[in-house]
Design an enzyme around this catalytic site. Sequence first.
Site, PDB file in Angstrom:
ATOM      1  N   LYS A 195      16.337 127.312  38.669  1.00 42.26           N
ATOM      2  CA  LYS A 195      16.753 125.903  38.823  1.00 42.26           C
ATOM      3  C   LYS A 195      15.676 124.974  38.261  1.00 42.26           C
ATOM      4  O   LYS A 195      15.965 123.995  37.576  1.00 42.26           O
ATOM      5  CB  LYS A 195      17.009 125.581  40.307  1.00 42.26           C
ATOM      6  CG  LYS A 195      18.316 126.189  40.819  1.00 42.26           C
ATOM      7  CD  LYS A 195      18.472 126.123  42.328  1.00 42.26           C
ATOM      8  CE  LYS A 195      19.706 126.903  42.767  1.00 42.26           C
ATOM      9  NZ  LYS A 195      19.888 127.012  44.206  1.00 42.26           N
ATOM     10  N   GLN A 205      16.985 125.641  49.810  1.00 42.00           N
ATOM     11  CA  GLN A 205      17.509 126.928  49.330  1.00 42.00           C
ATOM     12  C   GLN A 205      17.942 127.808  50.509  1.00 42.00           C
ATOM     13  O   GLN A 205      17.171 128.029  51.441  1.00 42.00           O
ATOM     14  CB  GLN A 205      16.431 127.643  48.489  1.00 42.00           C
ATOM     15  CG  GLN A 205      16.870 128.958  47.883  1.00 42.00           C
ATOM     16  CD  GLN A 205      17.970 128.807  46.822  1.00 42.00           C
ATOM     17  OE1 GLN A 205      17.960 127.876  46.019  1.00 42.00           O
ATOM     18  NE2 GLN A 205      18.924 129.726  46.831  1.00 42.00           N
ATOM     19  N   ASP A 217      23.756 119.618  46.994  1.00 40.27           N
ATOM     20  CA  ASP A 217      24.458 120.897  47.188  1.00 40.27           C
ATOM     21  C   ASP A 217      25.858 120.672  47.768  1.00 40.27           C
ATOM     22  O   ASP A 217      26.689 121.569  47.755  1.00 40.27           O
ATOM     23  CB  ASP A 217      23.667 121.797  48.162  1.00 40.27           C
ATOM     24  CG  ASP A 217      22.861 122.875  47.438  1.00 40.27           C
ATOM     25  OD1 ASP A 217      23.164 123.150  46.265  1.00 40.27           O
ATOM     26  OD2 ASP A 217      21.934 123.434  48.067  1.00 40.27           O
TER      27      ASP A 217
END
Length: 290
Positions: A54, A98, A121
């Site tokens: 990422k 994460q 997200d």
Amino acid sequence: MTKLLNGNQLAIEIRKEISKEIEKNILNQKKRVPHLGIILTGNDQSSITYVNSKIKECKNIGIKSSLVHLPVGCLENRLLEEINKMNQNPLIDGFIVQLPLEKHINQDKIILSINPKKDVDGFHPENFGKMALNMKAFFPATALGILTLLERNQINISGKHTVVIGRSRIVGSPISILMSGKSHLGNSTVTLTHSHTPNIEHYTKQADIIIVAVGIPEFLKGNMIKKGAIIIDVGINSIKNEKKILGDVDFHSVYGKASYLTPVPGGVGPMTRVMLLKNTLIAALNRKNK
Ligand code: NAP
């Protein structure tokens, strides 16, 4: 004939579009570059690999990223402190924590503590709820990636019967909601199946589109689908001893029978990564300050 849906190729195109948009609507307007925050906890090797990719993707496209890496066993409060800093920091446009988290950390509490306006997200209940109500929101990257892959390949899903296998918050649930939603990317008739669904073949054999997100290598076999079905394989299963990655679809038995199929790797994975960049761009465009 089965056509492979090339996520790598499309992700390259979308990255170019995002770069152009950063130049036109941010840099040329003398605004600062988009900035993604990433909070990583522990030392799970897959999570570290995902986070590194990422960061690399951000760098390649002109998005700034900042990583906070907390050690194994860090306390929930310590993680909440870092989330609060990202929430308050006006220079961070959006951020992610994460997943998965270590067992001693309450994942729901963590997701709820993220400012929904920075939740790129799309996991916060405010974004999830808005998505279910066909309102503007951050949508989870994998679901958005699948819809984009279908749309850009001119695959019309309206009126089609879609069977989703797996109901996780990250993939199965959001894709079911979006595909059945009343929007130009939805209007499909969706059957959501999971580990308590008896005789899954009964559903998959009727499906025009099947989206498989179970995390079981080669779960969907060719004899479970009808000829001409569109198959989206979300699975990423690393087979340790063989050093290879398998999808949730048995590629060899489905290839030739399906009309479209996503390969693993190179199908949904790159689309997921690029959609995080897109959400970060949206967060930057939404900002009030320069
Ligand atoms: P997850 O949270 O483990 O959820 C798995 C789902 O599959 C659950 O809903 C489970 O049902 C269902 N399931 C398990 N066994 C089943 C069975 N025998 N029959 C029918 N359903 C069954 O997994 P996830 O996070 O959604 O991930 C799924 C896969 O996608 C994994 O391989 C993951 O690595 C991959 N993934 C890929 C991307 C990408 O970008 N390509 C992104 C995210 C995830 P219950 O709810 O009843 O337990």
